[in-house]
Motif scaffolding. Structure first.
Motif, short mmCIF file in Angstrom:
data_model
loop_
_atom_site.label_atom_id
_atom_site.label_comp_id
_atom_site.label_asym_id
_atom_site.label_seq_id
_atom_site.Cartn_x
_atom_site.Cartn_y
_atom_site.Cartn_z
N TRP A 299 -11.51 3.05 -8.07
CA TRP A 299 -10.52 1.98 -8.01
C TRP A 299 -9.89 1.86 -9.40
CZ3 TRP A 299 -11.78 -2.78 -4.48
CH2 TRP A 299 -12.13 -2.33 -3.21
N ARG B 263 -14.93 -4.39 4.57
CA ARG B 263 -14.85 -3.95 3.18
C ARG B 263 -16.16 -4.29 2.44
NH1 ARG B 263 -9.84 -5.26 5.25
NH2 ARG B 263 -8.06 -4.11 4.39
N HIS C 106 -8.25 3.30 -3.89
CA HIS C 106 -7.53 2.31 -3.11
C HIS C 106 -6.12 2.07 -3.65
CE1 HIS C 106 -6.87 -0.65 -0.23
NE2 HIS C 106 -7.97 -1.36 -0.33
N LYS D 78 0.83 -1.21 0.00
CA LYS D 78 0.00 0.00 0.00
C LYS D 78 0.86 1.26 0.00
CE LYS D 78 -3.46 -2.62 2.54
NZ LYS D 78 -4.03 -2.94 3.86
N GLU E 294 -10.48 -7.41 -1.75
CA GLU E 294 -10.42 -6.25 -2.63
C GLU E 294 -9.73 -6.58 -3.95
OE1 GLU E 294 -10.09 -2.88 0.85
OE2 GLU E 294 -8.31 -4.03 0.32
N GLU F 105 -6.68 4.04 4.09
CA GLU F 105 -7.71 3.03 4.40
C GLU F 105 -8.49 3.43 5.66
OE1 GLU F 105 -6.79 -1.37 2.68
OE2 GLU F 105 -6.00 -0.95 4.66
N THR G 180 -11.19 4.45 1.07
CA THR G 180 -11.19 3.58 -0.11
C THR G 180 -12.58 3.34 -0.66
OG1 THR G 180 -11.38 1.60 1.28
CG2 THR G 180 -9.16 2.36 0.76
N GLU G 181 -13.61 3.60 0.12
CA GLU G 181 -14.99 3.39 -0.32
C GLU G 181 -15.91 4.33 0.44
OE1 GLU G 181 -16.96 -0.20 1.66
OE2 GLU G 181 -14.93 -0.95 1.32
#
Length: 369
Positions: free
Chosen positions: A350, A310, A173, A15, A292, A121, A150-151
């Motif tokens: 994404w 997630r 992400h 990451k 993911e 995140e 990320t969402e």
């Protein structure tokens, strides 16, 4: 702006790597001076030169040698060592990723030294306080200054917890950034460069399995039921299973037996694992990251857990929560075999550009000072 980038486990480096690559590539990136800190939390903390070369980043500037221990012991060792680094380096921002003990420990140290915290995140919640990672996520976000989400669920969770809207940045992400980067490299690579190329070539169809979460592997009865169901699945299809050291220890301790069609491998590097799972008929896992990544490449994923932090991978992606019972595992395989699978779609943002957005936000923050 001087930034310390913190990683403690292999997924953390995956990451962090896109952020480092973006800082180097960004023409304004010279405004960001960074150093990479490896806390040594992961069992395989003596990572090879090739690991960092595969990620396109340099070896860490600092190695804190945290090693094993209880959650408290490990967190304490990281905090003591990281405080020394912060006092010497005097960073403006400490950037942490994910939800491991290093994330929590370094955030607390930074905040007590009046250093800003950036959490990549941020906002993910399983709402299961039995998970150590959930505690790490909640505490880290309680003292974070830059929330990189990320969402949309992450945004919603943070707003419900009273975090300021202006501090929340929906960027996509970085794990998908790295997945797309690594997938291109794997597609270009000669198959002979992968140790298990022959294994893959010999199997017309196969499943890919990972299993490491303490709630699954530390309980002998639960682990026995899970493996028993997978042994039944393996009567019809081979299963490739890179075994996490923690899981190996428990399997040996409980004397659990496997079908010959479950192919047990040593832990794999990122590219080798990707080379295998991307072409699997389906993935069975209790990992967060694989939920993911399988969505990122459109591979059916069956998560051996009762909850997930997630949810976008379930709502939009290819992931299905199946619980931890043998009956549910068998039912999931039966659905897969019959073709009753989710095709899924790629969640918003994404797109491989999350790191670019993170770096741009940090640079814009410098300009506003």
């Amino acid at each position: 702006m001087k930034i310390l980038l913190v990683a403690g486990a292999r997924p953390n480096f995956m990451k962090i790597a896109p952020i480092i690559r973006e800082i180097k590539a960004n023409q304004n990136g010279l405004q960001l001076e960074y150093k990479l800190v490896h806390t040594g939390q992961h069992y395989d903390f003596n990572m090879s030169e090739s690991f960092f070369a595969d990620l396109g980043i340099q070896k860490p500037d600092f190695f804190l040698s945290a090693g094993e221990g209880s959650h408290s012991e490990q967190t304490a060792k990281i905090m003591v060592a990281f405080e020394r680094v912060c006092l010497d380096e005097k960073p403006d921002v400490v950037l942490v990723v994910g939800d491991v003990n290093s994330t929590l420990a370094c955030s607390i140290v930074a905040k007590k030294l009046l250093i800003k915290v950036a959490h990549v995140e941020a906002g993910l919640r399983s709402f299961d306080l039995c998970m150590p990672e959930e505690i790490n996520r909640m505490v880290t976000d309680s003292i974070t200054d830059y929330f990189f989400t990320t969402e949309q669920h992450g945004n919603e969770n943070l707003l419900k917890e009273g975090k300021p809207q202006e501090a929340i940045h929906y960027v996509g992400h970085v794990m998908i950034d790295n997945l797309l980067y690594q997938n291109e490299k794997v597609l270009r690579a000669d198959n002979e460069s992968f140790q298990n190329a022959g294994l893959k070539a010999s199997l017309a169809e196969y499943l890919f399995l990972t299993l490491h979460r303490p709630s699954n592997v530390d309980n002998p009865e639960k682990l026995s039921h899970i493996i028993s169901a997978l042994n039944q699945v393996a009567e019809e299809i081979h299963i490739i299973f890179p075994v996490h050291p923690r899981t190996r220890k428990m399997l040996d301790s409980f004397d659990i037996k496997f079908s010959a069609n479950i192919i047990q491998l040593k832990p794999l590097g990122y590219q080798e694992a990707l080379y295998l799972w991307k072409d699997a008929l389906g993935v069975f896992t209790d990992s967060g990251g694989l939920q993911e990544e399988t969505t990122g490449l459109g591979v059916p994923c069956f998560t051996i857990r009762d909850n997930t932090e997630r949810p976008v991978t379930v709502e939009e992606g290819t992931n299905t929560l199946i619980g931890t019972t043998g009956t549910n595992i068998l039912a999931a395989y039966d659905s897969l075999k019959k073709g009753n699978i989710k095709t899924g779609s790629m969640p918003e943002l994404w797109d491989g550009k999350a790191a670019q957005r993170i770096v741009d936000i940090l640079i814009d923050d410098i300009a506003s000072l």
